[in-house]
Write a protein that holds these residues in place. Structure first.
Motif, mmCIF file in Angstrom:
data_model
loop_
_atom_site.group_PDB
_atom_site.id
_atom_site.type_symbol
_atom_site.label_atom_id
_atom_site.label_comp_id
_atom_site.label_asym_id
_atom_site.label_seq_id
_atom_site.Cartn_x
_atom_site.Cartn_y
_atom_site.Cartn_z
ATOM 1 N N SER A 58 45.312 55.476 41.530
ATOM 2 C CA SER A 58 46.050 54.543 40.675
ATOM 3 C C SER A 58 45.523 54.626 39.253
ATOM 4 O O SER A 58 44.353 54.926 39.017
ATOM 5 N N THR A 59 46.417 54.369 38.304
ATOM 6 C CA THR A 59 46.060 54.312 36.891
ATOM 7 C C THR A 59 46.668 53.044 36.307
ATOM 8 O O THR A 59 47.514 52.408 36.936
ATOM 9 N N GLY A 60 46.267 52.670 35.121
ATOM 10 C CA GLY A 60 46.911 51.520 34.495
ATOM 11 C C GLY A 60 45.956 50.597 33.776
ATOM 12 O O GLY A 60 44.866 50.989 33.360
ATOM 13 N N GLN A 61 46.363 49.350 33.660
ATOM 14 C CA GLN A 61 45.628 48.338 32.901
ATOM 15 C C GLN A 61 45.680 47.019 33.647
ATOM 16 O O GLN A 61 46.742 46.584 34.093
ATOM 17 N N MET A 62 44.526 46.377 33.821
ATOM 18 C CA MET A 62 44.442 45.112 34.537
ATOM 19 C C MET A 62 44.256 43.923 33.600
ATOM 20 O O MET A 62 44.411 42.779 34.022
ATOM 21 N N ASN A 63 43.912 44.189 32.344
ATOM 22 C CA ASN A 63 43.684 43.102 31.399
ATOM 23 C C ASN A 63 45.008 42.769 30.704
ATOM 24 O O ASN A 63 45.306 43.272 29.623
ATOM 25 N N LEU A 64 45.816 41.944 31.352
ATOM 26 C CA LEU A 64 47.136 41.609 30.832
ATOM 27 C C LEU A 64 47.166 40.165 30.332
ATOM 28 O O LEU A 64 46.817 39.242 31.080
#
Length: 574
Positions: free
Chosen positions: A300-306
């Motif tokens: 998985s890739t991406g961003q968790m700090n939303l």
């Protein structure tokens, strides 16, 4: 001929990209539910096709007559003839909403173009034009036609769905293990469409102790992880998909040389907080002893700090798997054969790109119009090779015009996510496969760090891990959450901060952040207990440094700043 073809193409692109804008000039235009498919949104509100385009329904015709704008006359109409005005159905019963503002009601929205009775059923006049069937079954999956292919179905026992908006429940089970197999396909068996949001299949680490028999086939609440050792994704299903089939030189290895146990993770979505719902959904797994050339994996890739501000036409979030991170995570070239974007209902555009040596290399996904209810799974006829050191950049764009408050990362559909899932081969001894970002730090760096420092931070967040239980029990027995800093608490923490790798620096801050975002109540209580003494302990450190004659002026200034911050925190705790 070529000019005509080009004009037709441009015209079709214009239709495909224009209709989402109409939703922005209707109250709750982005939140209109499908009248008979739970967890689906009707994106083309004025069209008979839920995705927009094509023939208009009566509301769409009235909308066109009103000049493609929300007028008091359109608001007071009852386009679908079900006894409620368009304004009542869209959350603007007083017909006062203006573009850019928030409607007086943000929930209990219904479709103004489909006649729906009070019991939720479709009126006879509309039954023929509204498709209530959810696509079922795998079509054209070659592996299902092979005589060697076997299958097994795993289901939850009938389980009461909690009266909560979002629930994650898990069940660990044994996989066939008499020989080696490749898992090649899976399809869902959905028992309760009203609550099922998604299913993930996790393989349990075969190098760790297996889950005891008495804990198997038992449904437990689990947060967004099936368990400390069951975290390697080998399958996922979401609303709008029939399942998945692998046709190619790879498969997920199960059996003697692969995963011997796996876990099902269910996400139940119950926004109406109904207390009488039950579910016994499951999946059918298709596997074969006719092994393919390569073992597959999913990262998985991406961003968790939303933190998505309210009322935004478009808000961009970027998650980078930096070259240093991927060099550690991807220890040999991998071949990506499948990719999928994942956001929730605020997501409207997403792409994943690869950069090599700082230069754009290729694109893995690009959804100019992202639709949560109709996920696009990108498959490649020729696998895309990604090398150690390549930078993987995930970009998510969100539209929050319908939200009056900031939206954060979370597991509920009312929260948001920014994840890309990449299926690849060969696995090549990869560690836990994630390269998402937490704040500005790639999580894979922290995961690699925990390997080096012997801190398994995911394990640490689950009470069923013995080491976690020991540390928590010590802290909870000696510390008083929201109370004074007890001397026994301080003594316990001094040892833990000095000796335990999961209590240090960025790893502890990550655990703290994720405990809040994943709503892990037990871990939150632990953190509050720890924080009861952190400020006072910081003050103690400063006072010790102050008595040291060798402390430089710069160190003293830094110490004074730290003391001021510590004293403020200490006073707030008091």
């Amino acid at each position: 001929m070529r000019i005509g073809t080009l004009l037709k193409t441009l015209f079709c692109v214009g239709i495909a990209t224009a209709y989402p804008n109409f939703k922005d000039i209707l109250p709750n235009g982005n939140e209109v539910p499908h009248p008979c498919k739970a967890n689906y949104v009707w994106h083309g509100v004025g069209h008979n096709n839920p995705l927009g385009g094509g023939s208009r329904n009566q509301f769409g015709l009235d909308f066109k007559t009103a000049g493609l704008s929300w007028t008091p006359e359109l608001c007071r109409k009852d386009s679908d003839g079900d006894g409620r005005t368009n304004g009542e159905e869209l959350g603007d019963p007083e017909c006062v909403w203006k573009t850019g503002s928030f409607p007086s009601r943000l929930s209990d929205i219904t479709h103004p173009g489909v006649c729906t009775l009070s019991d939720g059923s479709i009126c006879d006049a509309d039954k023929g034009g509204v498709d209530c069937q959810v696509e079922d079954g795998l079509k054209n999956c070659n592996v299902l036609k092979e005589p060697e292919t076997l299958n097994t179905t795993i289901r939850f026992p009938e389980t009461a769905v909690p009266a909560e908006e979002t629930t994650y429940s898990c069940m660990i089970f044994n996989l066939p293990s008499d020989k080696d197999y490749h898992l090649m396909a899976y399809e869902p068996n959905i028992d309760n469409e009203m609550v099922m949001h998604h299913i993930i299949i996790y393989g349990c680490d075969p190098n760790e102790d297996p889950v005891p028999d008495e804990q198997l086939n038992t449904v437990t609440k689990c947060g967004m992880s099936a368990g400390s050792n069951c975290n390697q994704m080998i399958g996922l299903w979401g609303v709008g998909r029939p399942g998945y089939c692998i046709d190619g030189p790879m498969g997920f290895r199960i059996g003697q040389g692969g995963f011997k146990q796996a876990a099902l993770e269910f996400h139940w979505n119950n926004p109406q907080l109904k207390s009488n719902l039950k579910d016994s959904s499951g999946v059918t797994l298709y596997y074969t002893p006719k092994l393919r050339a390569n073992d597959a994996g999913i990262m998985s890739t991406g961003q968790m700090n939303l933190e998505i501000p309210p009322g935004q036409q478009s808000y961009t979030v970027v998650g980078k798997c930096h070259s240093e991170c991927s060099r550690k995570l991807i220890q040999a070239p991998i071949n990506i054969f499948w990719a999928k974007n994942h956001m929730h209902y605020l997501g409207h555009e997403m792409n994943i790109k690869v950069y090599r040596d700082g230069v754009y290399y290729t694109e893995l996904t690009n959804e100019v119009i992202y639709n949560y209810d109709s996920p696009v799974e990108k498959t490649y006829s020729t696998a895309v090779q990604v090398l150690p050191g390549d930078e993987i950049v995930t970009t998510c764009k969100f539209k929050s015009l319908s939200r009056p408050k900031t939206t954060f990362f979370g597991d509920a559909t009312s929260d948001e996510m920014c994840f890309g899932f990449l299926a690849f081969y060969p696995v090549a001894n990869m560690p836990f496969s994630t390269c998402t970002a937490w704040k500005d730090i790639p999580i894979c760096n922290l995961w690699i760090q925990k390997e080096h420092n012997d801190c398994k931070w995911v394990d640490f967040m689950f009470r069923n891990v013995n080491e976690t239980k020991r540390v928590r029990d010590e802290v909870m027995a000696n510390c008083k959450p929201f109370g004074n800093c007890l001397s026994e608490c301080k003594a316990t923490l001094q040892i833990l901060f000095a000796e335990h790798p999961c209590m240090k620096g960025d790893v502890y801050e990550l655990i703290k952040d994720q405990s809040l975002k994943l709503d892990n109540k037990e871990m939150q209580a632990f953190i509050v207990a720890v924080d009861s003494c952190k400020a006072e302990m910081a003050a103690d450190v400063y006072l010790r440094n102050l008595t040291n004659d060798n402390t430089s002026g710069a160190d003293r200034l830094g110490g004074i700043s730290l003391l001021l911050v510590s004293l403020i925190m200490y006073m707030m705790i008091k």
